[in-house]
Design an enzyme around this catalytic site. Structure first.
Site, PDB file in Angstrom:
ATOM      1  NE  ARG A   1      -2.948  -7.874  -4.187  1.00 13.58           N
ATOM      2  CZ  ARG A   1      -3.766  -8.295  -3.255  1.00 13.58           C
ATOM      3  NH1 ARG A   1      -3.326  -8.516  -2.050  1.00 13.58           N
ATOM      4  NH2 ARG A   1      -5.034  -8.523  -3.509  1.00 13.58           N
TER       5      ARG A   1
ATOM      6  CE  LYS B   1     -14.114  -6.579   3.663  1.00 11.47           C
ATOM      7  NZ  LYS B   1     -12.892  -6.166   2.953  1.00 11.47           N
TER       8      LYS B   1
ATOM      9  CG  HIS C   1      -1.936  -0.991   1.335  1.00 11.13           C
ATOM     10  ND1 HIS C   1      -2.119  -1.752   2.465  1.00 11.13           N
ATOM     11  CD2 HIS C   1      -2.881  -1.396   0.450  1.00 11.13           C
ATOM     12  CE1 HIS C   1      -3.141  -2.578   2.274  1.00 11.13           C
ATOM     13  NE2 HIS C   1      -3.618  -2.394   1.047  1.00 11.13           N
TER      14      HIS C   1
ATOM     15  CB  SER D   1      -4.497  -6.239   4.821  1.00 13.43           C
ATOM     16  OG  SER D   1      -4.043  -4.989   4.367  1.00 13.43           O
TER      17      SER D   1
END
Length: 176
Positions: A89, A40, A16, A127
Site C-alpha cells: 500500500r 491475536k 485484499h 482491516s
C-alpha cells in the site's frame, strides 16, 4: 505456477480482493492462506473468514482457500508453491515486506516473493481501519465486499462500542 497469498484477512477488504483477483490473472493457481495466530484475538473466527472470502471469490476458478499456523515460508514449501504474493500500500509496507522477503528467501531460496502495488483507491485501506469505522457505526460498504459489510454491521450492532463520556461539570462561579 502456484502462488500463496497469506494474511489474517480479519476481515477481507476490497484491497485484499483486488490483490487476489490480479494474482489469479498472473498465476496458474493462487492459494489464499488464512493465518491462525494464537497471539491475536480476531474479530471473526478462521471459519468465518474462510466463508467470507469464499463468498466473494466464487468467480475465481483458480483460487483455493486454506488455513495455516506455521511460518509462512514453511506453509508455502508444504504446498509446493513457488511464489509468495504480497500487496503493497505504501512505502512503510515495502520496508517491512522487503525485510520479510529477504528472511523468507534465506529460509527457502527457491521461493520468490512477488509484490503487487495496491490499486490507488485501496492504498489507505486496512482491516484494522475497517473494524474501527464499523465499530463506531460508520459505513464500510465501499471498503469491503457486501457480505462482509453485512457481517460487520451485525457484529457491532450486537455489541456497540463502550464510550465513556464524562458527566458535564457545573459552570464555576467567580468568588469575590
Amino acid at each position: 505456477m502456484i502462488a500463496v497469498y497469506p494474511g489474517s484477512f480479519d476481515p477481507i477488504t476490497l484491497g485484499h480482493l483486488d490483490i487476489i483477483e490480479r494474482g489469479c490473472n498472473l498465476f496458474g493457481s493462487v492459494i489464499v492462506a488464512v493465518a491462525r495466530n494464537p497471539n491475536k484475538a480476531p474479530l471473526f473466527s478462521v471459519q468465518q473468514r474462510i466463508q467470507q472470502i469464499q463468498t466473494c471469490t466464487q468467480h475465481l476458478a483458480n483460487l483455493e482457500l486454506d488455513t495455516f499456523d506455521t511460518l509462512t515460508v514453511t506453509y508455502t514449501q508444504k504446498r509446493q508453491a513457488q511464489v509468495l504474493l504480497r500487496g503493497l500500500r505504501a512505502l512503510s509496507d515495502f520496508e517491512y515486506e522487503l525485510q520479510m522477503a529477504h528472511t523468507n528467501h534465506s529460509l527457502s531460496p527457491h521461493i520468490e516473493t512477488v509484490f503487487l502495488a495496491t490499486s490507488n483507491e485501496y492504498s489507505f485501506l486496512s482491516s484494522s481501519l475497517v473494524k474501527e469505522i464499523a465499530k463506531f457505526g460508520g459505513s464500510v460498504a465501499h471498503l469491503v465486499p457486501e457480505n462482509v459489510a453485512i457481517e460487520l454491521e451485525e457484529c457491532f450492532t450486537k455489541t456497540p462500542p463502550s464510550v465513556s463520556i464524562p458527566p458535564p461539570t457545573a459552570p464555576s462561579t467567580p468568588t469575590d
